[in-house]
Scaffold this motif. Structure first.
Motif, PDB file in Angstrom:
ATOM      1  N   GLN A  94       0.837  -1.196   0.000  1.00 14.60           N
ATOM      2  CA  GLN A  94       0.000   0.000   0.000  1.00 14.60           C
ATOM      3  C   GLN A  94       0.874   1.250   0.000  1.00 14.60           C
ATOM      4  OE1 GLN A  94      -2.278  -1.318   3.586  1.00 14.60           O
ATOM      5  NE2 GLN A  94      -4.087  -0.866   2.355  1.00 14.60           N
ATOM      6  N   ASP A  95       0.268   2.366  -0.388  1.00 14.67           N
ATOM      7  CA  ASP A  95       0.999   3.625  -0.485  1.00 14.67           C
ATOM      8  C   ASP A  95       0.273   4.693   0.327  1.00 14.67           C
ATOM      9  OD1 ASP A  95       2.436   5.887  -1.297  1.00 14.67           O
ATOM     10  OD2 ASP A  95       2.892   4.944  -3.230  1.00 14.67           O
ATOM     11  N   TYR A  96       1.029   5.478   1.089  1.00 16.38           N
ATOM     12  CA  TYR A  96       0.400   6.517   1.896  1.00 16.38           C
ATOM     13  C   TYR A  96       0.459   7.893   1.223  1.00 16.38           C
ATOM     14  CZ  TYR A  96       5.266   6.036   3.444  1.00 16.38           C
ATOM     15  OH  TYR A  96       6.633   5.852   3.494  1.00 16.38           O
ATOM     16  N   ASP A  97       0.886   7.970  -0.047  1.00 18.50           N
ATOM     17  CA  ASP A  97       0.959   9.257  -0.736  1.00 18.50           C
ATOM     18  C   ASP A  97      -0.399   9.946  -0.797  1.00 18.50           C
ATOM     19  OD1 ASP A  97       3.628   8.890  -1.105  1.00 18.50           O
ATOM     20  OD2 ASP A  97       3.505   8.321  -3.224  1.00 18.50           O
ATOM     21  N   ARG A  98      -1.469   9.160  -1.016  1.00 18.02           N
ATOM     22  CA  ARG A  98      -2.801   9.759  -1.096  1.00 18.02           C
ATOM     23  C   ARG A  98      -3.150  10.487   0.197  1.00 18.02           C
ATOM     24  NH1 ARG A  98      -7.417   8.691   1.023  1.00 18.02           N
ATOM     25  NH2 ARG A  98      -6.714   6.684   1.842  1.00 18.02           N
ATOM     26  N   GLN A  99      -2.848   9.850   1.333  1.00 14.99           N
ATOM     27  CA  GLN A  99      -3.144  10.492   2.613  1.00 14.99           C
ATOM     28  C   GLN A  99      -2.364  11.797   2.774  1.00 14.99           C
ATOM     29  OE1 GLN A  99      -2.977   7.790   6.093  1.00 14.99           O
ATOM     30  NE2 GLN A  99      -3.041   6.081   4.645  1.00 14.99           N
ATOM     31  N   ILE A 100      -1.066  11.755   2.456  1.00 13.46           N
ATOM     32  CA  ILE A 100      -0.235  12.948   2.596  1.00 13.46           C
ATOM     33  C   ILE A 100      -0.722  14.057   1.670  1.00 13.46           C
ATOM     34  CG2 ILE A 100       2.087  13.901   2.259  1.00 13.46           C
ATOM     35  CD1 ILE A 100       1.819  12.229   4.782  1.00 13.46           C
ATOM     36  N   ASN A 101      -1.098  13.692   0.433  1.00 11.74           N
ATOM     37  CA  ASN A 101      -1.595  14.699  -0.514  1.00 11.74           C
ATOM     38  C   ASN A 101      -2.886  15.335  -0.018  1.00 11.74           C
ATOM     39  OD1 ASN A 101       0.529  14.249  -2.274  1.00 11.74           O
ATOM     40  ND2 ASN A 101      -0.586  12.747  -3.505  1.00 11.74           N
ATOM     41  N   GLU A 102      -3.790  14.511   0.509  1.00 12.23           N
ATOM     42  CA  GLU A 102      -5.055  15.035   1.043  1.00 12.23           C
ATOM     43  C   GLU A 102      -4.804  15.985   2.209  1.00 12.23           C
ATOM     44  OE1 GLU A 102      -8.023  12.235   2.083  1.00 12.23           O
ATOM     45  OE2 GLU A 102      -8.036  11.239   0.124  1.00 12.23           O
ATOM     46  N   LEU A 103      -3.905  15.568   3.120  1.00 17.52           N
ATOM     47  CA  LEU A 103      -3.625  16.385   4.301  1.00 17.52           C
ATOM     48  C   LEU A 103      -2.878  17.663   3.936  1.00 17.52           C
ATOM     49  CD1 LEU A 103      -2.602  13.574   6.820  1.00 17.52           C
ATOM     50  CD2 LEU A 103      -4.795  14.754   6.635  1.00 17.52           C
ATOM     51  N   THR A 104      -2.025  17.587   2.918  1.00 15.42           N
ATOM     52  CA  THR A 104      -1.311  18.787   2.462  1.00 15.42           C
ATOM     53  C   THR A 104      -2.303  19.804   1.911  1.00 15.42           C
ATOM     54  OG1 THR A 104       0.684  17.516   1.939  1.00 15.42           O
ATOM     55  CG2 THR A 104       0.442  19.659   0.869  1.00 15.42           C
TER      56      THR A 104
END
Length: 219
Positions: free
Chosen positions: A14-24
């Motif tokens: 899995q990748d956490y980039d989506r979460q970081i992008n949303e939070l950014t």
């Protein structure tokens, strides 16, 4: 307003980039300054003391006077209710608010008091945790009773004493945190090890624990 982003996924694929992008994006819309981002790939069922990035994040927000930690959803802190509650309570005690994006709520108000809505959520979680503990205890009691009924003996053998090496291996995480100067109380919260046991470890393996702890702020 300085914030820290925290993301978690359960498996390496899995990748956490989506979460970081949303939070950014959330931080930009609210005018929050992102001080740091912490991400981990670890099962949410793991204990807090086994989660290196979580420990680094909590240490960072206190040392750098961060106002807010931001997550996409509560499960990003973990799927074990007791572990999630520990993190929330620890942040609350330090005056650090947790913003939960999917609920659009914060654990603390602007004046540092517990948010009533988040308190309602935490109360529900606490009740779930109480029920989980009760279920576990009932299962253990039932197992002990069945074991004893079949002639089994419970407890350590008379005269048993754990070797220093065995203690170092069993309490490796606790000793590591104590060496870093974490307080007995907070190590106990993170590892669920009793303060009396931690005090014995400090005396046995860390004769200079007091001087270590005095060199840094208590975690």
């Amino acid at each position: 307003m300085k914030v820290v982003l925290f993301a978690r996924v359960s498996t390496n694929i899995q990748d956490y980039d989506r979460q970081i992008n949303e939070l950014t994006g959330l931080a930009k819309r609210n005018g929050w300054k992102i001080a740091a981002s912490f991400s981990e790939k670890v099962s949410g069922a793991k204990k807090n003391n086994e989660r290196t990035e979580l420990l680094r994040m909590v240490e960072y927000v206190e040392a750098n006077h961060i106002n807010k930690v931001v997550v996409t959803e509560l499960s990003r802190l973990g799927r074990d209710t007791l572990q999630v509650l520990e993190v929330i309570e620890m942040l609350n005690a330090k005056g650090i608010s947790l913003y939960i994006q999917n609920y659009n709520i914060e654990t603390l108000t602007d004046d540092g008091k517990v948010n009533p809505m988040s308190q309602f959520l935490i109360t529900i979680l606490a009740e779930v945790a109480r029920m989980e503990r009760k279920t576990i205890k009932e299962r253990m009691d039932s197992g002990y009773q069945n074991f004893r009924a079949n002639g089994g003996l419970v407890g350590r053998k008379q005269g048993y004493r754990k070797s220093d090496e065995a203690m170092k291996e069993e309490y490796a995480e606790e000793i590591r945190l104590l060496k870093r100067g974490y307080s007995l109380r907070n190590v106990s919260k993170l590892t669920h090890t009793s303060i009396n046991t931690l005090r014995k470890l400090a005396i046995k393996f860390l004769l200079n624990y007091s001087s270590i702890a005095s060199k840094r702020r208590q975690f």
